[in-house]
Design an enzyme around this catalytic site. Sequence first.
Site, PDB file in Angstrom:
ATOM      1  N   SER A 189       0.852  -1.188   0.000  1.00 22.55           N
ATOM      2  CA  SER A 189       0.000   0.000   0.000  1.00 22.55           C
ATOM      3  C   SER A 189       0.885   1.234   0.000  1.00 22.55           C
ATOM      4  O   SER A 189       2.040   1.189   0.474  1.00 22.55           O
ATOM      5  CB  SER A 189      -0.867   0.029   1.261  1.00 22.55           C
ATOM      6  N   TYR A 202      -1.580  -0.946  10.586  1.00 17.73           N
ATOM      7  CA  TYR A 202      -1.748  -1.372   9.184  1.00 17.73           C
ATOM      8  C   TYR A 202      -0.523  -1.008   8.357  1.00 17.73           C
ATOM      9  O   TYR A 202      -0.005  -1.834   7.593  1.00 17.73           O
ATOM     10  CB  TYR A 202      -2.988  -0.671   8.631  1.00 17.73           C
TER      11      TYR A 202
HETATM   12  P1  NAD Z   1     -11.642  -5.702   0.390  1.00 17.04           P
HETATM   13  O1  NAD Z   1     -12.251  -5.564   1.721  1.00 17.04           O
HETATM   14  O2  NAD Z   1     -12.557  -5.817  -0.764  1.00 17.04           O
HETATM   15  O3  NAD Z   1     -10.690  -6.981   0.358  1.00 17.04           O
HETATM   16  C1  NAD Z   1      -9.996  -7.422   1.480  1.00 17.04           C
HETATM   17  C2  NAD Z   1     -10.276  -8.913   1.598  1.00 17.04           C
HETATM   18  O4  NAD Z   1      -9.382  -9.471   2.547  1.00 17.04           O
HETATM   19  C3  NAD Z   1     -11.671  -9.253   2.095  1.00 17.04           C
HETATM   20  O5  NAD Z   1     -12.567  -9.374   1.022  1.00 17.04           O
HETATM   21  C4  NAD Z   1     -11.456 -10.586   2.795  1.00 17.04           C
HETATM   22  O6  NAD Z   1     -11.843 -11.640   1.959  1.00 17.04           O
HETATM   23  C5  NAD Z   1      -9.958 -10.673   2.980  1.00 17.04           C
HETATM   24  N1  NAD Z   1      -9.590 -10.884   4.371  1.00 17.04           N
HETATM   25  C6  NAD Z   1      -9.471  -9.968   5.369  1.00 17.04           C
HETATM   26  N2  NAD Z   1      -9.129 -10.566   6.510  1.00 17.04           N
HETATM   27  C7  NAD Z   1      -9.012 -11.895   6.224  1.00 17.04           C
HETATM   28  C8  NAD Z   1      -8.689 -13.031   6.992  1.00 17.04           C
HETATM   29  N3  NAD Z   1      -8.390 -12.954   8.297  1.00 17.04           N
HETATM   30  N4  NAD Z   1      -8.698 -14.248   6.368  1.00 17.04           N
HETATM   31  C9  NAD Z   1      -9.002 -14.354   5.050  1.00 17.04           C
HETATM   32  N5  NAD Z   1      -9.305 -13.310   4.285  1.00 17.04           N
HETATM   33  C10 NAD Z   1      -9.310 -12.096   4.871  1.00 17.04           C
HETATM   34  O7  NAD Z   1     -10.661  -4.474   0.225  1.00 17.04           O
HETATM   35  P2  NAD Z   1      -9.457  -4.173  -0.792  1.00 17.04           P
HETATM   36  O8  NAD Z   1      -9.225  -2.737  -0.657  1.00 17.04           O
HETATM   37  O9  NAD Z   1      -9.696  -4.749  -2.119  1.00 17.04           O
HETATM   38  O10 NAD Z   1      -8.252  -4.894  -0.086  1.00 17.04           O
HETATM   39  C11 NAD Z   1      -7.361  -5.767  -0.774  1.00 17.04           C
HETATM   40  C12 NAD Z   1      -5.944  -5.421  -0.411  1.00 17.04           C
HETATM   41  O11 NAD Z   1      -5.645  -4.137  -0.923  1.00 17.04           O
HETATM   42  C13 NAD Z   1      -5.673  -5.357   1.093  1.00 17.04           C
HETATM   43  O12 NAD Z   1      -4.461  -6.039   1.373  1.00 17.04           O
HETATM   44  C14 NAD Z   1      -5.516  -3.879   1.346  1.00 17.04           C
HETATM   45  O13 NAD Z   1      -4.660  -3.629   2.422  1.00 17.04           O
HETATM   46  C15 NAD Z   1      -4.927  -3.423   0.048  1.00 17.04           C
HETATM   47  N6  NAD Z   1      -5.038  -1.985  -0.206  1.00 17.04           N
HETATM   48  C16 NAD Z   1      -6.255  -1.402  -0.316  1.00 17.04           C
HETATM   49  C17 NAD Z   1      -6.325  -0.048  -0.548  1.00 17.04           C
HETATM   50  C18 NAD Z   1      -7.649   0.672  -0.668  1.00 17.04           C
HETATM   51  O14 NAD Z   1      -7.667   1.898  -0.648  1.00 17.04           O
HETATM   52  N7  NAD Z   1      -8.758  -0.025  -0.813  1.00 17.04           N
HETATM   53  C19 NAD Z   1      -5.161   0.711  -0.670  1.00 17.04           C
HETATM   54  C20 NAD Z   1      -3.937   0.079  -0.559  1.00 17.04           C
HETATM   55  C21 NAD Z   1      -3.885  -1.276  -0.330  1.00 17.04           C
END
Ligand code: NAD
Length: 296
Positions: A189, A202
């Site tokens: 991230s 985080y």
């Molecule tokens: P999202 O909530 O759609 O996806 C995150 C997923 O992580 C969930 O759908 C869930 O299935 C899974 N998850 C969480 N805890 C878990 C656990 N204990 N066991 C199994 N699965 C688990 O949100 P997203 O934004 O698509 O997140 C995906 C990745 O992107 C994450 O690693 C997040 O840190 C990263 N990210 C997101 C952003 C943003 O702004 N959305 C920015 C930078 C990085």
Amino acid sequence: MSTMYTPQDPIHQYPGPPFPPQQQSAPGDVHEMDPEPDHGEKSYVGFGRLAGRKALVTGADSGIGRAVAIAYAREGADVALSYLPEEQSQAEEVAALVEAAGQKSLLFPGDLQDEATNQALVQATVDAFGGLDILAIIAGTMPTVDSIDDFETATLDHVLKANIYPLFWLTKAASPHLKPGASIVTCSSIQGFNPSPSLAEYAVSKAGIANWTRAMAQQLAERGIRVNGVAPGPVWTPLQPAFVPNEKIESFGSEAAYGRPGQPVELAPPFVMLASQEASYISGETIAVTGGTPVH
Ligand code: NAD
Ligand code: MG
């Protein structure tokens, strides 16, 4: 008709703030987001770049993982979908899209904070597809803690167990199955490089993911296995209304140079490129996808 491949101004390609106020409880649901995110369901067009590959995607029900699972299938890969049990119906939608692309899917609900679940996930994927070539480790959790006075050991344990341990557990379990040409793609991230004050737990996990990516790329280089990552900026996914207060959702993405958040489908191309043989000379790198905001 304009598609994601039509040259156009990227700043106005997708919605920007202000967004309607909205909150969800974790892990959240893509269908409760307003506007509904674009994961490529109607827009991602594949070119056979992952033909014949067998992929495992964590966090595959929603957000970035959902977009990556759809893209991998449309590029010709079979895709195992890892997600939390309460996300079953969203995961089933993704499985149907994978099958509609002519590929095999595997639904595997489970909490990745448990080592045995990671091992069972890899084994189920190998049993279902007859191998494993691509590991996209995208699942993540993002509690916010405003003050060190409110720090709790349990929160940091939870973040590291969900965001860091599966890197080791999944890769160790997958290791005997990964052949030269295999690829691991992680999800860091912008927070791992430029942390926000209320995201210390985080952010340290996301810095750790980029660091692990560099270490593991060197460990696995002699076996012809590449390890890379993507560092997204703000992306319109359920993670945000599930963990971030309303006032920040209304202006979400305004801090990016583009002034808007990314859509999940905009993260899929780097995950595809890094997984494919196109990236043969790229390993140990984390690519920033931030709407113009410098990261490194
Ligand atoms: P999202 O909530 O759609 O996806 C995150 C997923 O992580 C969930 O759908 C869930 O299935 C899974 N998850 C969480 N805890 C878990 C656990 N204990 N066991 C199994 N699965 C688990 O949100 P997203 O934004 O698509 O997140 C995906 C990745 O992107 C994450 O690693 C997040 O840190 C990263 N990210 C997101 C952003 C943003 O702004 N959305 C920015 C930078 C990085
Ligand atoms: Mg989800």
